[in-house]
Every structure is written in C-alpha cells, then in structure tokens.
Design an enzyme around this catalytic site. Structure first.
Site, PDB file in Angstrom:
ATOM      1  CE1 TYR A   1      97.473 -21.495  20.944  1.00 26.14           C
ATOM      2  CE2 TYR A   1      96.979 -19.186  20.559  1.00 26.14           C
ATOM      3  CZ  TYR A   1      97.816 -20.163  21.056  1.00 26.14           C
ATOM      4  OH  TYR A   1      98.990 -19.806  21.668  1.00 26.14           O
TER       5      TYR A   1
ATOM      6  CB  SER B   1     101.938 -18.755  31.152  1.00 24.21           C
ATOM      7  OG  SER B   1     101.255 -19.230  32.293  1.00 24.21           O
TER       8      SER B   1
ATOM      9  CG  LEU C   1      98.590 -13.114  35.276  1.00 24.51           C
ATOM     10  CD1 LEU C   1      97.118 -12.786  35.511  1.00 24.51           C
ATOM     11  CD2 LEU C   1      99.485 -12.136  36.028  1.00 24.51           C
TER      12      LEU C   1
ATOM     13  N   GLY D   1      97.180 -18.174  36.533  1.00 23.94           N
ATOM     14  CA  GLY D   1      96.437 -17.557  37.624  1.00 23.94           C
ATOM     15  C   GLY D   1      97.089 -17.662  38.982  1.00 23.94           C
ATOM     16  CG  LEU D   2      99.490 -21.044  40.078  1.00 18.38           C
ATOM     17  CD1 LEU D   2     100.690 -21.982  40.037  1.00 18.38           C
ATOM     18  CD2 LEU D   2      98.486 -21.496  41.133  1.00 18.38           C
ATOM     19  CG  LEU D   3     102.630 -15.487  39.561  1.00 17.83           C
ATOM     20  CD1 LEU D   3     103.590 -15.201  38.414  1.00 17.83           C
ATOM     21  CD2 LEU D   3     103.335 -15.269  40.902  1.00 17.83           C
ATOM     22  N   GLY D   4      97.908 -14.343  40.235  1.00 20.76           N
ATOM     23  CA  GLY D   4      96.804 -13.392  40.120  1.00 20.76           C
ATOM     24  C   GLY D   4      95.954 -13.290  41.372  1.00 20.76           C
ATOM     25  N   GLY D   5      96.526 -13.600  42.537  1.00 22.60           N
ATOM     26  CA  GLY D   5      95.765 -13.538  43.773  1.00 22.60           C
ATOM     27  C   GLY D   5      95.006 -14.820  44.063  1.00 22.60           C
TER      28      GLY D   5
ATOM     29  CE  LYS E   1      91.551 -13.799  41.277  1.00 19.31           C
ATOM     30  NZ  LYS E   1      92.046 -14.015  39.889  1.00 19.31           N
TER      31      LYS E   1
END
Length: 333
Positions: free
Chosen positions: A53, A211, A213, A216-220, A224
């Site tokens: 990372y 992952s 979300l 981010g596809l499951l985060g609204g 947005k």
C-alpha cells in the site's frame, strides 16, 4: 461499536475494520493519523494494511505512515489489532514476492521495521501462491509465531478450495492455520457465496469483505451523478483503469443501482449505510473493511451499525441483486 470474535479465534475485533489503502495516495499523513485516532475514539480496533500500500514499489509507504502514528504512543499500539499483508512484489529481484519461506521471513522483518513494532497481530497472505507448497508456507508461519513476530495468520483473495487445502495441511501439522479471509463481497459482487463463504463458515474462518461499496457504486453514485459531485481521482497510472472499469460496471448495472437507490430512499437510509448493514447481516461475515479518505467519511461509515434491515427489505435487496445460490446447486441439478 459492536464487537465479535475473529472466526474461531478468541481475538475480539470491531464489526468495522479500518482499511488503509488510501493512506499516502488520496489521504496525506496528517489526515491519516487523524483518521486512525478517530477510529480508536469510535471503538474501531482493527487497522488493516499491506506492504504494497502506498503504491510506491518497495517503499511500504502506508506501513511507514502507520508506524509513525504508532510511535506517538498513548496506547495506540496496545489498543490496535494490527494487520498487514505480504505477497506483492517489493522489487523485481527474485524471491521478493509470493509466499516462499524466504520471502515470508524477509517480508515480515521489513514490515516489523516499517511499522515500528515487535509483532504483527494478523499476518495475511495477500493472494494465493500456486507455486509454493502449503507445508513450506506453514513452516515459515510457524517459525514466525514461535519467535513471537506474528500472532495469527490470515488470507486474502483465496478460493474456497484454497482455504480447504490450506486448513487440511495446517491440521496435519497441528497448526491453527487461517483465522480470517479477505475477499471482495458486496451486493453487486456475491460470487463469494458459492464457495468462499461456505468454506469460511465450515472452517471457522472469519470473513472480512473488502470493497463493501464496490468502489462507490453502492454509495449513492447516481444521486451524486445528478448532483455533479465528483470523487477524488486516484493517482498516477491507476486513474484511467479505475475510471474505465467503474464506468463500464455502472453501465452494466445502472438499472439495478437505480432501483437500489430508490429502495434506500424509501427506507430513509443512505445507500452506503444499507450496503454495509447488509454485509453485517450475512452469516460468516466478521467485519467489512472500510477505506475512508477523511475523518468525515469514517464517521459516516459507523452509521451502518445503527441500521436495521427487516426481512422484507432484505428480500427486496435479493430481488435487485440476486445472489448466485449455493454450490453446486447454482450450476448443477
């Protein structure tokens, strides 16, 4: 904060794990330290990282950030279940990647130095190594455990049969083997329900989904999009690939995601909270790994602990995002 045991182990862990993949890339060091401090205040006791990372080859940049945070003292190390991973190439020279006994030993010593600690609580294999025998892997892990340099061993991105093979090899050696598995698992990606999750349940391996979300596809994401809110771009060469993959996946699942966001609005909950809360209802799931870039995102993630999904709502989620079903029934009679 809610707590549970990590798989069949006696280790007590929070129901949310703080992932640090953004530290050093999208989150600078000062903000990363603030996120970890706030995580402790909220009761999150597991901090998960990896030697790759920071995505600066060979530097272990994120581990160094965490090490400098731990060095501040104040009980930070004592309150942290510290988890890191090995497998990825630290440089192109032979034996500096994968899971040979030599690389396991070298990688552990390097992570200990960067983290500024004398032991790693959960040492995880970041990917399966199809070229190294399990007896060799376990011999190396057993040695590290006897030396007091690691406490538990975990895995990541392993198939169900890999977990079974690993555990049977460990059993022959009277070794504990794997206590946790990290795999991609969320409402959009439910393949783990075929083999990985059942293997985890059968062997007492705690699953920590990454992952949650789905980038981010499951985060609204559609809300947005309408509001023209654009997320922070990823650095360097990751930008184009990430954007392309995300765009293509959104295009494939737009109708389902739209129905999902409508359902969340009807229930009065944020889509990100529902996605995390759904994972917390799944048998065998210990704790989703959240990857906040900011303190505010971290605090928002904890709302999921208060969301209660009733049977009717769970059924509607299954209608929108149907799982694959159990193996072998999903693909056989």
């Amino acid at each position: 904060m809610e707590y549970t045991h990590l798989g069949r182990s006696g280790l007590t862990v929070s129901r949310l794990v703080l992932g640090t993949d953004n530290f050093g890339t999208q989150t600078d060091e000062d903000e990363a330290h603030a996120v970890m401090d706030r995580a402790h205040e909220l009761g999150v006791n597991v901090i998960d990282t990896s030697n790759v990372y920071g995505w600066r080859p060979g530097e272990g940049y994120t581990e160094r950030i965490i090490g400098r945070w731990l060095a501040k003292g104040g009980g930070r190390r004592e309150r942290t279940v510290l988890a890191t991973k090995l497998y990825g190439a630290m440089d192109p020279w032979p034996n500096n990647s994968h899971l040979s006994a030599l690389h396991i030993r070298r990688a552990c010593e390097d992570s200990l130095r960067r983290l500024g600690t004398d032991h790693i609580d959960l040492y995880q294999m970041h990917h399966v190594d199809r070229t190294t025998p399990w007896d060799e892997i376990w011999e190396a892990m057993e040695l590290l455990q006897r030396q007091g340099k690691i406490v538990y061993v975990g895995s990541s991105n392993h198939a169900g049969w890999h977990l079974a093979k690993a555990q049977e090899a460990a059993r022959r050696r009277n070794f504990t083997g794997i206590v946790s598995e990290q795999t991609i698992y969320n409402l959009l990606e439910r393949t783990a329900e075929l083999e990985v999750l059942p293997a985890c349940q059968d062997y007492g391996i705690g699953m920590m989904p990454w992952s949650p979300l789905d980038a981010g596809l499951l985060g609204g994401v559609l809300r947005k999009e309408r509001e023209s809110r654009v997320g922070t771009p990823l650095p360097g060469a990751q930008i184009a690939r990430h954007r392309r993959e995300r765009f293509e996946k959104l295009a494939r699942h737009r109708d389902a995601i739209a129905a999902y966001e409508d359902l969340c609005a009807e229930a009065g909950d944020d889509p990100a909270d529902v996605a995390l809360a759904w994972l917390l209802t799944r048998p065998g799931v210990t704790a989703p790994i959240i990857g906040p870039r900011t303190v505010e995102q971290l605090e928002a993630s904890t709302r999921a602990l208060k969301v209660r999904l009733d049977a009717a709502l769970l059924a509607r989620l299954d209608d929108i995002f149907p799982g694959p079903g159990p193996a072998p029934e999903a693909y056989s009679w």
